[in-house]
Design an enzyme around this catalytic site. Structure first.
Site, short mmCIF file in Angstrom:
data_model
loop_
_atom_site.label_atom_id
_atom_site.label_comp_id
_atom_site.label_asym_id
_atom_site.label_seq_id
_atom_site.Cartn_x
_atom_site.Cartn_y
_atom_site.Cartn_z
N ASP A 35 0.85 -1.19 0.00
CA ASP A 35 0.00 0.00 0.00
C ASP A 35 0.89 1.24 0.00
O ASP A 35 1.61 1.49 0.96
CB ASP A 35 -0.89 -0.03 1.26
CG ASP A 35 -1.70 1.23 1.42
OD1 ASP A 35 -1.81 2.00 0.44
OD2 ASP A 35 -2.23 1.46 2.54
N ASN A 65 -0.42 4.48 -0.78
CA ASN A 65 -1.12 5.75 -0.53
C ASN A 65 -1.94 5.74 0.76
O ASN A 65 -2.79 6.60 0.97
CB ASN A 65 -1.99 6.16 -1.73
CG ASN A 65 -3.14 5.19 -1.94
OD1 ASN A 65 -3.22 4.17 -1.24
ND2 ASN A 65 -4.02 5.48 -2.88
N ASP A 115 -4.29 3.70 2.17
CA ASP A 115 -5.71 3.39 2.35
C ASP A 115 -5.95 1.91 2.69
O ASP A 115 -7.08 1.44 2.69
CB ASP A 115 -6.52 3.78 1.10
CG ASP A 115 -6.06 3.02 -0.13
OD1 ASP A 115 -5.13 2.19 -0.01
OD2 ASP A 115 -6.63 3.23 -1.22
N ASP A 163 -1.30 -1.03 -4.15
CA ASP A 163 -1.54 -0.18 -5.32
C ASP A 163 -0.25 -0.01 -6.14
O ASP A 163 0.81 -0.54 -5.80
CB ASP A 163 -2.08 1.19 -4.88
CG ASP A 163 -1.22 1.80 -3.79
OD1 ASP A 163 0.02 1.69 -3.88
OD2 ASP A 163 -1.77 2.37 -2.82
N ASP A 217 -2.26 -8.88 -17.54
CA ASP A 217 -3.26 -9.94 -17.59
C ASP A 217 -4.34 -9.51 -18.57
O ASP A 217 -4.84 -8.38 -18.50
CB ASP A 217 -3.87 -10.09 -16.19
CG ASP A 217 -4.11 -11.53 -15.81
OD1 ASP A 217 -4.77 -12.23 -16.59
OD2 ASP A 217 -3.62 -11.95 -14.75
N ASP A 240 -6.02 -15.05 -19.62
CA ASP A 240 -6.85 -15.77 -18.66
C ASP A 240 -7.73 -16.82 -19.36
O ASP A 240 -8.37 -16.51 -20.37
CB ASP A 240 -7.74 -14.73 -17.95
CG ASP A 240 -8.43 -15.28 -16.73
OD1 ASP A 240 -7.73 -15.62 -15.76
OD2 ASP A 240 -9.69 -15.35 -16.73
N GLU A 278 -3.27 -19.14 -20.05
CA GLU A 278 -3.66 -20.00 -18.93
C GLU A 278 -4.56 -21.09 -19.49
O GLU A 278 -5.55 -20.78 -20.15
CB GLU A 278 -4.41 -19.19 -17.85
CG GLU A 278 -4.66 -20.01 -16.61
CD GLU A 278 -5.87 -19.55 -15.80
OE1 GLU A 278 -5.90 -19.85 -14.60
OE2 GLU A 278 -6.78 -18.90 -16.36
N HIS A 324 -2.17 -16.63 -7.56
CA HIS A 324 -3.27 -16.08 -6.75
C HIS A 324 -4.46 -17.03 -6.67
O HIS A 324 -5.45 -16.71 -6.01
CB HIS A 324 -3.70 -14.74 -7.37
CG HIS A 324 -4.25 -14.94 -8.74
ND1 HIS A 324 -3.45 -15.33 -9.81
CD2 HIS A 324 -5.51 -14.87 -9.24
CE1 HIS A 324 -4.20 -15.47 -10.89
NE2 HIS A 324 -5.45 -15.19 -10.56
N ASP A 325 -4.42 -18.17 -7.35
CA ASP A 325 -5.55 -19.10 -7.36
C ASP A 325 -5.31 -20.34 -6.51
O ASP A 325 -6.15 -21.24 -6.49
CB ASP A 325 -5.83 -19.58 -8.79
CG ASP A 325 -6.48 -18.50 -9.63
OD1 ASP A 325 -7.13 -17.61 -9.05
OD2 ASP A 325 -6.33 -18.55 -10.86
C1 NOJ Z 1 -8.41 -17.61 -13.80
C2 NOJ Z 1 -7.92 -16.56 -12.85
O1 NOJ Z 1 -6.59 -16.83 -12.54
C3 NOJ Z 1 -8.83 -16.59 -11.65
O2 NOJ Z 1 -8.35 -15.80 -10.59
C4 NOJ Z 1 -10.20 -16.14 -12.08
O3 NOJ Z 1 -11.10 -16.27 -11.00
C5 NOJ Z 1 -10.71 -16.98 -13.26
N1 NOJ Z 1 -9.72 -17.22 -14.25
C6 NOJ Z 1 -11.82 -16.25 -13.94
O4 NOJ Z 1 -11.34 -15.11 -14.56
#
Ligand code: NOJ
Length: 555
Positions: free
Chosen positions: A30, A32, A34, A38, A107, A203, A257, A329-330
């Site tokens: 972060d 700024n 909040d 960012d 992305d 994606d 992906e 992140h998944d």
């Molecule tokens: C793959 C992305 O990595 C994931 O975070 C997202 O929820 C789904 N695609 C849908 O966009």
């Protein structure tokens, strides 16, 4: 129109030698004040990313979004989320990335938009609207399930029809069969490429062409029942080659992906007359302890993990380039899955070596390099991620609450989305005010960048050593791969071979001391130990400590 900027376009030539670092901005830093990560915070930390030995940054979506799926539901493809900054700040980040000699990958999420996107707002107005066919509308839905919640169709009162959403209902699928939609995508790509970005991570790109007439899926398979009709669809290569032409004009790269992709289908994107992608993210190795993360969990199986690794290593060798990753992140944090939280340093360093030295481009996800681990929140309502919440409420409902929560603890994507732990200061130095999401309490027990920097044997410094070693060696970069002892439940061992040079990577996945034997051809051959995550003399040289890893060069 974005002014076309001159940038160095060497990425296509060089990406095989790159190490990538993924930033999920909301939780990175972060800047700024909040409580939300960012582009100001990212700007300040680019030097840190560079210090790891990284060549390219992949930015998860930073576009305006109502955040139903934290940025993967985009409402404007040509701007920056107000939580993250402005286009001007984005340009500063991009310039600084380039000044530091790195590249930046955006992305690109074009299987779907947000329902808040102008196109969807127009499309739902009626069949005569110019945007009417931008999305997939039907009077009668088929039987597909959504990957994130209930059915894949939602009735829209305004339009009087159902629209398709493979993900949640706030993520309507675009109709890629409409040439105007494809033109829009190409324009968006040009907008960012003109600005100077170096490529895209695309994606769920193998979902964008749906089978004609959208046939019903297999009714007894939950969630993924429609997949055979939307994965690798009939026009996918045609559409991707259109996008590819845009990338060709700018000499940039496309990384796709590919959920549920097989080796065979990946090769159809990566090689031959339809080559449209430079690399592809596959998922087999992310299922060594589960099937589709939240849906079905099983005990970690090293054999499954090794089978998946080796399958991709053998199949792509000489034909295409692997993406190497253990976190993003998944997925929950890998130490909590395939390693041990109790032996965090040992297993975190071993896991680094086990994948970075394979053939391919390694990706590191923010926090992985300091050994961040999963969170365990008490109540499902404390979690933020829509898929965790929905899956909690749709699967295994007969199990006890404790068991259902245990599943979330093991599998939630939120474990990788907690704020990055920069120091032992309040809120882990991520922000000066209360962050948007809970901070893992282990930041005060040494799991943070500042403490890891100080310790020469830390996970962070081991990542640096691995990256240095990989980049300094043609064997580890270009060499072919061969696995030994695939049936071992404790040891993962592979060699990399390049022009007669043999290097051996040995990783113990055991919590105990294990005696390791070398393959016959290496016995009694002189060697040099190049890397190890344990220091000091050993009584028996081939006894591996818990989660020990070594890299040998044979002379
Ligand atoms: C793959 C992305 O990595 C994931 O975070 C997202 O929820 C789904 N695609 C849908 O966009």
């Amino acid at each position: 129109m974005e002014q076309k900027r001159k940038v160095d376009r060497s990425i296509r030539r060089n990406y095989r030698r790159y190490v990538f670092y993924q930033v999920w901005v909301r939780s990175f830093r972060d800047g700024n004040g909040d409580g939300i990560g960012d582009l100001y915070g990212l700007y300040d930390k680019l030097g840190y990313i560079k210090s790891l030995g990284v060549d390219a940054v992949w930015l998860s979506p930073v576009y305006p979004s109502p955040d139903a799926d934290y940025g993967y539901d985009i409402s404007d493809y040509r701007d920056i989320h107000p939580d993250f900054g402005t286009l001007e700040q984005f340009r500063k980040v991009l310039d600084r990335v380039h000044e530091l000699g790195m590249k930046l990958i955006m992305d690109l999420v074009v299987n779907h938009t947000s329902d808040d996107h102008r196109w969807f707002k127009e499309s739902r107005k009626g069949k005569d609207n110019p945007y009417s066919d931008y999305y997939i509308w039907r009077d009668k839905p088929n039987n597909w399930d959504s990957l994130f919640e209930g059915k894949a169709w939602t009735y829209d009162e305004q339009r009087g029809q159902y629209y398709l959403h493979i993900f949640q209902k706030k993520q309507p699928d675009l109709n890629m069969d409409n040439p105007r939609v494809r033109e829009e995508v190409k324009d968006i790509m040009r907008f960012w490429l003109d600005m100077g970005v170096d490529g895209f991570r695309e994606d769920v790109i193998n979902f964008i062409s749906k089978k004609e007439k959208l046939p019903n899926g297999l009714p007894f398979i939950p969630a993924v029942n429609g997949m055979f009709a939307y994965k690798d669809g009939p026009h996918i290569h045609e559409y991707l080659s259109e996008f590819r032409k845009v990338c060709d004009d700018y000499d940039c790269i496309q990384i796709g992906e590919g959920p549920m992709t097989t080796v065979k289908s990946a090769l159809s994107y990566l090689t031959g007359k339809n080559k449209s992608l430079d690399m592809m993210f596959s998922f087999d190795h992310m299922m060594a302890d589960c099937l589709f993360t939240e849906y079905m969990q099983r005990p970690f199986s090293l054999k499954k993990l090794k089978r998946a690794f080796s399958k991709w290593q053998y199949a792509l060798n000489g034909k295409a380039w692997n993406t190497l990753y253990l976190e993003n992140h998944d997925h929950p944090r890998v130490i909590s899955r395939y390693g041990s939280e109790k032996l965090r340093r040992e297993s975190g360093t071993m896991l680094a070596a086990c994948y970075i030295f394979q053939q391919g481009a390694p990706f590191i996800y923010q926090g992985q390099e300091i050994g961040m681990t999963n969170i365990r929140l008490r109540d499902i309502n404390d979690y933020k991620d829509i898929s965790s919440k929905n899956n909690f409420n749709r699967y295994h409902l007969k199990d006890s609450l404790e068991r259902r929560m245990e599943r979330i603890h093991n599998s939630s994507r939120d474990s990788s989305r907690t704020p990055m732990q920069w120091s032992s200061a309040r809120y882990a130095g991520f922000s000066k005010v209360k962050p948007w999401f809970v901070v893992n309490s282990n930041y005060s027990e040494g799991v943070n960048v500042a403490d890891e920097e100080k310790d020469p044997d830390s996970i962070l410094n081991f990542y640096r050593r691995c990256i240095r070693l990989k980049k300094s060696s043609k064997v580890l970069t270009y060499g072919s791969y061969r696995e030994f002892f695939p049936d071992s439940n404790e040891i993962y061992m592979y060699e990399r071979v390049y022009r007669g040079h043999h290097w051996l990577v040995i990783c113990s996945f055991s919590k105990h001391i294990v005696k390791v034997s070398l393959p016959k051809e290496f016995e009694n051959r002189p060697n040099e130990l190049l890397l190890c995550n344990y220091n000091g003399e050993r009584k028996d040289n081939m006894c591996f400590e818990p989660y020990e890893t070594r890299v040998y060069r044979f002379l």
